[in-house]
Design a protein around this motif. Structure first.
Motif, PDB file in Angstrom:
ATOM      1  N   ILE A 127       0.886  -1.195  -0.084  1.00 10.37           N
ATOM      2  CA  ILE A 127      -0.266   0.103  -0.046  1.00 10.37           C
ATOM      3  C   ILE A 127       0.914   1.269   0.194  1.00 10.37           C
ATOM      4  N   PRO A 128       1.988   1.197   0.613  1.00 14.11           N
ATOM      5  CA  PRO A 128       2.626   2.540   0.897  1.00 14.11           C
ATOM      6  C   PRO A 128       3.005   3.204  -0.711  1.00 14.11           C
ATOM      7  N   PHE A 129       3.167   1.968  -1.400  1.00 11.75           N
ATOM      8  CA  PHE A 129       3.720   2.268  -2.760  1.00 11.75           C
ATOM      9  C   PHE A 129       2.636   2.958  -3.925  1.00 11.75           C
ATOM     10  N   TYR A 130       1.407   2.917  -3.368  1.00 14.39           N
ATOM     11  CA  TYR A 130       0.348   3.706  -4.220  1.00 14.39           C
ATOM     12  C   TYR A 130       0.432   4.996  -4.161  1.00 14.39           C
ATOM     13  N   VAL A 131       1.270   5.596  -3.277  1.00 12.54           N
ATOM     14  CA  VAL A 131       1.463   6.986  -3.301  1.00 12.54           C
ATOM     15  C   VAL A 131       2.921   7.359  -3.615  1.00 12.54           C
ATOM     16  N   SER A 132       3.096   8.484  -4.371  1.00 14.42           N
ATOM     17  CA  SER A 132       4.739   8.888  -4.713  1.00 14.42           C
ATOM     18  C   SER A 132       5.409   8.928  -3.471  1.00 14.42           C
ATOM     19  N   GLU A 133       6.860   8.894  -3.856  1.00 17.43           N
ATOM     20  CA  GLU A 133       7.670   8.794  -2.750  1.00 17.43           C
ATOM     21  C   GLU A 133       7.807  10.204  -2.090  1.00 17.43           C
ATOM     22  N   LEU A 134       7.245  11.270  -2.845  1.00 18.34           N
ATOM     23  CA  LEU A 134       7.347  12.419  -2.112  1.00 18.34           C
ATOM     24  C   LEU A 134       6.565  12.474  -1.093  1.00 18.34           C
ATOM     25  N   VAL A 135       5.021  11.977  -1.619  1.00 19.09           N
ATOM     26  CA  VAL A 135       4.209  11.953  -0.462  1.00 19.09           C
ATOM     27  C   VAL A 135       4.312  11.258   0.667  1.00 19.09           C
ATOM     28  N   ARG A 136       5.089  10.031   0.586  1.00 16.12           N
ATOM     29  CA  ARG A 136       5.450   9.142   1.811  1.00 16.12           C
ATOM     30  C   ARG A 136       6.432   9.863   2.551  1.00 16.12           C
ATOM     31  N   THR A 137       7.333  10.534   1.985  1.00 19.90           N
ATOM     32  CA  THR A 137       8.335  11.432   2.786  1.00 19.90           C
ATOM     33  C   THR A 137       7.467  12.455   3.487  1.00 19.90           C
ATOM     34  N   PHE A 138       6.833  13.088   2.854  1.00  9.84           N
ATOM     35  CA  PHE A 138       6.103  14.270   3.591  1.00  9.84           C
ATOM     36  C   PHE A 138       5.257  13.688   4.663  1.00  9.84           C
ATOM     37  N   PRO A 148      16.817  10.940   2.060  1.00  5.65           N
ATOM     38  CA  PRO A 148      17.920  11.808   2.947  1.00  5.65           C
ATOM     39  C   PRO A 148      17.802  13.247   2.892  1.00  5.65           C
ATOM     40  N   ILE A 149      17.506  13.669   1.727  1.00  6.81           N
ATOM     41  CA  ILE A 149      17.308  15.280   1.710  1.00  6.81           C
ATOM     42  C   ILE A 149      16.120  15.978   2.579  1.00  6.81           C
ATOM     43  N   MET A 150      15.197  15.291   2.434  1.00  6.43           N
ATOM     44  CA  MET A 150      13.856  15.958   3.127  1.00  6.43           C
ATOM     45  C   MET A 150      13.868  15.603   4.472  1.00  6.43           C
ATOM     46  N   LEU A 151      14.434  14.423   4.764  1.00 10.26           N
ATOM     47  CA  LEU A 151      14.211  13.883   6.420  1.00 10.26           C
ATOM     48  C   LEU A 151      15.709  14.048   6.970  1.00 10.26           C
ATOM     49  N   GLY A 152      16.737  14.387   6.047  1.00  5.48           N
ATOM     50  CA  GLY A 152      17.923  14.789   6.914  1.00  5.48           C
ATOM     51  C   GLY A 152      18.264  16.199   7.139  1.00  5.48           C
ATOM     52  N   GLY A 153      17.474  17.064   6.728  1.00  2.00           N
ATOM     53  CA  GLY A 153      17.769  18.504   7.130  1.00  2.00           C
ATOM     54  C   GLY A 153      19.326  18.949   6.649  1.00  2.00           C
ATOM     55  N   LYS A 154      19.768  19.700   7.760  1.00  2.00           N
ATOM     56  CA  LYS A 154      20.972  20.435   7.373  1.00  2.00           C
ATOM     57  C   LYS A 154      22.282  19.427   7.371  1.00  2.00           C
ATOM     58  N   ASP A 155      22.102  18.345   7.970  1.00  4.19           N
ATOM     59  CA  ASP A 155      23.151  17.473   7.834  1.00  4.19           C
ATOM     60  C   ASP A 155      23.327  16.160   6.763  1.00  4.19           C
ATOM     61  N   SER A 156      22.058  16.556   5.919  1.00  3.89           N
ATOM     62  CA  SER A 156      21.832  15.171   5.253  1.00  3.89           C
ATOM     63  C   SER A 156      22.964  15.083   3.975  1.00  3.89           C
ATOM     64  N   LEU A 157      23.859  14.517   4.363  1.00  4.78           N
ATOM     65  CA  LEU A 157      24.952  14.548   3.304  1.00  4.78           C
ATOM     66  C   LEU A 157      24.468  13.063   2.527  1.00  4.78           C
ATOM     67  N   TRP A 158      24.244  13.165   1.369  1.00  5.49           N
ATOM     68  CA  TRP A 158      23.910  11.787   0.443  1.00  5.49           C
ATOM     69  C   TRP A 158      24.877  12.109  -0.877  1.00  5.49           C
ATOM     70  N   PHE A 159      25.195  10.837  -1.229  1.00  3.08           N
ATOM     71  CA  PHE A 159      26.210  11.013  -2.458  1.00  3.08           C
ATOM     72  C   PHE A 159      25.428  11.439  -3.763  1.00  3.08           C
ATOM     73  N   THR A 160      24.238  10.907  -3.893  1.00  5.94           N
ATOM     74  CA  THR A 160      23.277  11.281  -4.905  1.00  5.94           C
ATOM     75  C   THR A 160      22.983  12.865  -4.916  1.00  5.94           C
ATOM     76  N   GLU A 161      22.888  13.647  -3.827  1.00  4.26           N
ATOM     77  CA  GLU A 161      22.716  14.960  -3.821  1.00  4.26           C
ATOM     78  C   GLU A 161      23.871  15.761  -4.516  1.00  4.26           C
ATOM     79  N   MET A 162      25.056  15.108  -3.835  1.00  2.00           N
ATOM     80  CA  MET A 162      26.260  15.549  -4.395  1.00  2.00           C
ATOM     81  C   MET A 162      26.237  15.658  -6.236  1.00  2.00           C
TER      82      MET A 162
END
Lengths: 359, 286, 366
Positions: free
Chosen positions: B109-120, B227-241
């Protein structure tokens, strides 16, 4: 009798279809790469009704617009709207735009000073690449009851009194804003990489010192609105429209021009190098710059346009908020972004990375 | 003659797959690799060199983010496995009929909504004025709002949540293929639950565990939003780089080098996991 | 001497269905005990209760005199050979056999020695390092038994272990299982739906139907002296007819079939009354067949009829005969000696059998 009427109706339909088909012969599809709110549905429909052109809207931001156009070497879209400071550098580096034929633009619809300034800023090798559309500023959005006395400028976001309750983006406007607030002039240093780097180094150490004060670096407008509305953040660096929108819900929250000056930006119209529907693109520019249409876009986007006389059609409440945020002195103090020379992004990028990594 | 026709038919049938592989996987990667070897020396001027890779290894931030992303992804994979394993055993071996289907649906069921909505959704739960914070105040554990968001634990929660299904599906599939009588034989011959688990169930499920782990690890490593949305100011993730280099900095060359290193990293870790557990990729994909 | 296994009043009820109804039996030490019955009769339920995978709803199970109720499967002195053997595919043969010993925390050397010993005993020395799927069906069978026997259980349960084998191998394994049981001198409880398996191997057989034991006895008892119509029908082949008792005298009973034929029969330890509805069972191999009516002068039952069909099946060949009087179809064994092997379709023949060989059961009696 009745069947005769039906026959007439059918005949009429056939003619009507024929007429549409004739009109459709020079109707084009305009692939528009723009910001949210710059092409509201009702404007798109009015445009289609008047000219027959359909508009496909793709919402984006400065960086993604340039990245998209770069990936296709200027193809895939017929009209784009990057900020005026992001035209010169990418054009020199990647050649993704084509010059605008100014004679096809109804120049009388523009605020003259803004038009000439933008054209000057976007002129490469004697040819003009951009005309202005929407402008606005970034500064401080705050809950004046909670932070009004403390936060007057960007650097005040680092004040211990608002620790854990402030936010800003980790993007270049923040670097520029902090530089001004720290008494430096980064725009003057644009042409001097060493001087610019020097300024950025100072901003970097300031931002690293400030990091514990920050709740989070906001990424999108909705995220920031949520943070401020819930009271988790009382002051943030943000766009003027965000503050005005929140002001409608909570009179304490508004946009404040910082003492060192708000940062002014102008989003433009540019033609991607491989755009195919130039006619439709010019039609769109001339259409949306009409004062009454421009006012609709102002209503949707929250920002004012470069259309001369559109103020007359703007909502009174929006004008009131604008005037409250910008006394005459503040308007004179707006720092307009000059074109960014290539290579500065690398310096800024390294600074932003180090700030993010700092513990 | 017929053999020729058969061969031709074979290639015709294979063509879509080959095209897909070539056009969408191999060619872009070759292109990316070539791009990563270009060094910008001036406006519109480039030279071939390993400078971009050198930057990755000399800039502590990049190498740190690289390592951090890998370690966090491995951790997320391990946590997902630990949570998903009992769930999968329950679904595959204990739940019957409708209940089994319902539980499986619940994972989906969680995959019925987009990743963005899940993260929100997680942001609404975890934020300072959010539901969890209000709940712990109401219970009386704390007397002021608590910020659960913007830290590594929040990233971990988001990653595990997003990955759960991709661990449960292969696990349930392999566990279902384990004959119940084999488990019973394990007990019958004197095994305790622990030894049956260790000697029978886990070895049998090993290919499923591995394929689940590979998928979850890849998903976590390549995750961008969580990582970007939940991690806030310390969310260093390689994809973001990588995103930053490509989109914000216009530095495609460095971005390509990063992307290629991510590919090398994920391949290396998957290879290491397979070696450690004595599995082969072929067995895992059965 | 205490029996190895004893079940007392064993019952098992599932949500809406009673699978086992008040079953009691005793299995002496060292014997081969089979539970024979059609699928769904409850035999697997009994086995699973003995193994400990199911708790009885009521009744008791005693192994060597001690109740094992509430004892977990891994603590019971019984082991089970599963229907599909359930060898551990992730282990080699030695690890499979050593599994139980490892659970008992025996020293490594002892485990290795015992595994070698038991492999020797089942006639497969030196296959310890092989993988499970490298073995043939019969070898797997023996390994599955060895895996249990190495633990020296009091009782070994076997749940239709020959079911998956092909016919030839199955025939061979029947004898081999019996030999293994004798060699290990362990009590085997064997469940099957195949009467031939039960008859060949067992010391005692319990015939089970619809949750009950119909009859417990040796194979001979069940074959020659069935006590219920179910057993008579289930064990061996039989001609089965329905009729009514017409007269009863000291030695035999005369039954009139529904189509008018009269058959002489006996009731096994039961009294019957004139007018009772009965089932009569006559085994094809009890009926004599000849071209001469004079061959059957001493038989109470003498019939003549036409050969409807000859079914050749080697030693189990049959003649299908239509009775010329009542039209009943009668199945008769075709003797491999004598002059009857050349019978043709449509030929007229005579048959006869003794009254004692037609077993009658009153319908509805349990």
């Amino acid at each position: 009798m009745k069947s005769g009427f039906k026959f007439l109706k059918h005949t009429f339909s056939v003619f009507a279809i024929g007429a549409v088909a004739v009109q459709g012969a020079n109707a084009e599809t305009l692939r528009l790469l723009t910001w949210g709110g710059y092409a509201p549905d009702d404007v798109v429909e009015m445009f289609k009704a008047e000219t027959g052109h359909t508009v496909e809207v793709t919402k984006s931001n400065n960086e993604e617009m340039i990245a998209k156009l770069r990936a296709t070497r200027g193809g895939g879209f017929d009209l784009a709207q990057p900020s005026q400071d992001r035209i010169l550098g990418p054009q020199l580096e990647f050649g993704i735009y084509k010059p605008i034929d100014i004679s096809r633009i109804d120049q009388g619809q523009f605020i003259q000073s803004m038009l000439s300034a933008t054209m000057a800023n976007t002129t490469v090798e004697g040819r003009v690449y951009g005309v202005p559309h929407v402008w606005g500023t970034s500064g401080l959005v705050m809950d004046t009851a909670a932070a009004g006395d403390i936060v007057k400028d960007y650097t005040d976001l680092c004040d211990p009194a608002v620790a854990g309750k402030v936010s800003y983006r980790l993007k270049r406007p923040t670097l520029i804003g902090f530089a001004f607030a720290m008494g430096m002039d980064p725009f003057a240093a644009y042409s001097d990489e060493a001087a610019y780097k020097d300024i950025m180094d100072k901003v970097e150490s300031k931002l690293i010192d400030c990091k514990p004060n920050v709740k989070t670096y906001w990424g999108g407008g909705d995220e920031l609105m949520g943070l401020v509305r819930s009271g988790e953040v009382v002051a943030s660096m943000a766009w003027d429209t965000g503050g005005w929108k929140l002001n409608a819900d909570n009179p304490n929250i508004t946009f404040v021009a910082p003492t060192s000056g708000a940062l002014g930006w102008i989003d433009t119209f540019v033609l991607p190098a491989k755009g195919r529907a130039d006619d439709a693109a010019y039609d769109w520019i001339n259409f949306v710059m009409r004062p009454e249409i421009a006012a609709k876009i102002t209503a949707a986007a929250g920002n004012f346009t470069a259309s001369s006389g559109a103020d007359a059609f703007a909502e009174e409440s929006l004008k009131a908020r604008y005037q409250a945020s910008f006394p005459a002195v503040a308007i004179d103090n707006i720092k307009w972004y000059p074109p960014v020379p290539g290579g500065l992004e690398a310096i800024e990028g390294a600074v932003l990375d180090r700030v993010k990594a700092a513990q | 003659m017929t053999q020729m026709t058969a061969r031709l038919g074979f290639f015709v049938l294979l063509m879509p797959l080959l095209l897909w592989l070539a056009l969408l996987i191999i060619i872009p990667h070759i292109d990316m690799f070539l791009l990563s070897l270009r060094e910008r020396v001036g406006v519109g001027e480039y030279e071939t060199s390993f400078a971009n890779y050198l930057i990755l290894f000399t800039e502590p931030l990049y190498i740190w983010t690289f390592v951090r992303t890998a370690v966090m992804s491995v951790l997320a994979t391990a946590i997902t496995l630990i949570i998903a394993f009992p769930v999968s055993i329950y679904i595959a071996k204990i739940a019957q009929g409708r209940l089994q289907q319902i539980l499986f649906m619940l994972c989906l069921i969680p995959f019925y909504v987009s990743e963005l909505v899940r993260t929100f959704g997680w942001m609404i739960l975890l934020r300072e004025t959010g539901i969890v914070s209000n709940f712990v105040q109401w219970v009386g554990i704390v007397d002021r709002p608590v910020e659960f968001l913007y830290n590594d634990a929040a990233i971990m929660v988001g990653l595990v949540y997003t990955s759960m299904l991709f661990m449960v599906v292969p696990l349930v599939t392999t566990l279902e293929s384990l004959d119940n009588s084999v488990i019973e034989a394990g007990y019958d011959l004197g095994g305790s639950t622990l030894s049956v688990m260790r000697e029978i169930i886990i070895p049998h499920a090993a290919p499923g565990i591995m394929s689940g782990c590979i998928v979850v690890f890849m998903l976590s490593l390549g995750n961008y939003l969580t990582p970007i949305m939940l991690g806030g100011k310390d969310s260093l993730w390689f994809t973001e780089m990588i995103y930053n280099q490509f989109i914000v900095r216009f530095n495609w060359e460095l971005g390509a080098a990063f992307g290629f290193m991510l590919l090398v990293l994920s391949s290396a870790i998957v290879w290491a996991m397979l070696r450690l557990t004595g599995q082969t990729l072929a067995k895992t994909m059965e | 001497m205490t029996p190895d296994l004893e079940a007392v009043g064993l019952s098992k009820t599932f949500a809406d269905f009673q699978a086992v109804k008040n079953v009691s039996f005793t299995v002496p030490a060292g014997s081969f005990f089979s539970i024979l019955g059609p699928s769904g009769c409850g035999k697997t339920t009994i086995m699973r209760m003995i193994a400990g995978f199911l708790e009885p709803s009521s009744g008791d199970i005693r192994i060597k005199g001690e109740s094992v109720l509430g004892v977990a499967p891994n603590k019971r002195p019984v082991n089970m050979v599963f229907q599909h053997l359930a060898l551990f595919p992730m282990m080699n043969i030695a690890d499979n056999i050593g599994y139980g010993l490892r659970r008992q925390k025996r020293p490594k050397a002892e485990i290795a020695r015992k595994v070698d010993e038991v492999l020797e005993r089942i006639g497969l020395p030196g296959i310890g390092q092989r993988k499970v799927d490298e073995l043939s069906g019969g070898q797997k069978q023996r390994v599955a038994i060895a895996r249990c026997m190495v633990l020296e259980p009091d009782v070994l349960l076997l749940d239709e272990p020959l079911g998956a084998l092909d016919l030839k191998l199955r025939e061979h394994m029947k004898l081999e299982l019996k030999a293994l049981q004798e060699a290990f001198e362990t009590t085997f409880i064997y469940i099957t739906h195949d009467q031939s398996e039960a008859l060949v191997m067992s010391d005692q057989i319990a015939v089970m139907n619809q949750g009950r034991f119909e009859q417990v006895g040796t194979g001979k008892d069940l074959y020659y002296r069935p006590q219920t119509s179910f057993v008579a029908g289930f064990i061996g082949d039989s001609n089965c007819w329905e009729g009514k008792v017409e007269s009863v005298d000291a030695t035999s009973t005369l039954v009139r079939l529904d189509n008018g034929s009269a058959i002489h029969g006996v009731f096994d330890d039961r009294t019957s009354h004139v007018g009772d509805s009965v089932d009569i069972f006559v085994r094809p191999e009890s009926i004599g067949i000849s071209r001469n009516a004079s061959d059957f002068l001493d038989c109470e039952n003498r019939l003549s009829g036409q050969v409807h069909d000859v079914i050749f099946n080697g030693a189990a060949s049959r003649v299908m005969l239509r009775d010329s009087q009542g039209g009943t179809m009668i199945e008769v064994a075709l003797p491999q000696s004598g002059g009857s092997t050349d019978l043709l379709k449509g030929e007229s023949v005579h048959i006869g059998w003794r009254a004692a060989q037609s077993t009658c059961f009153v319908k509805g009696a349990v």
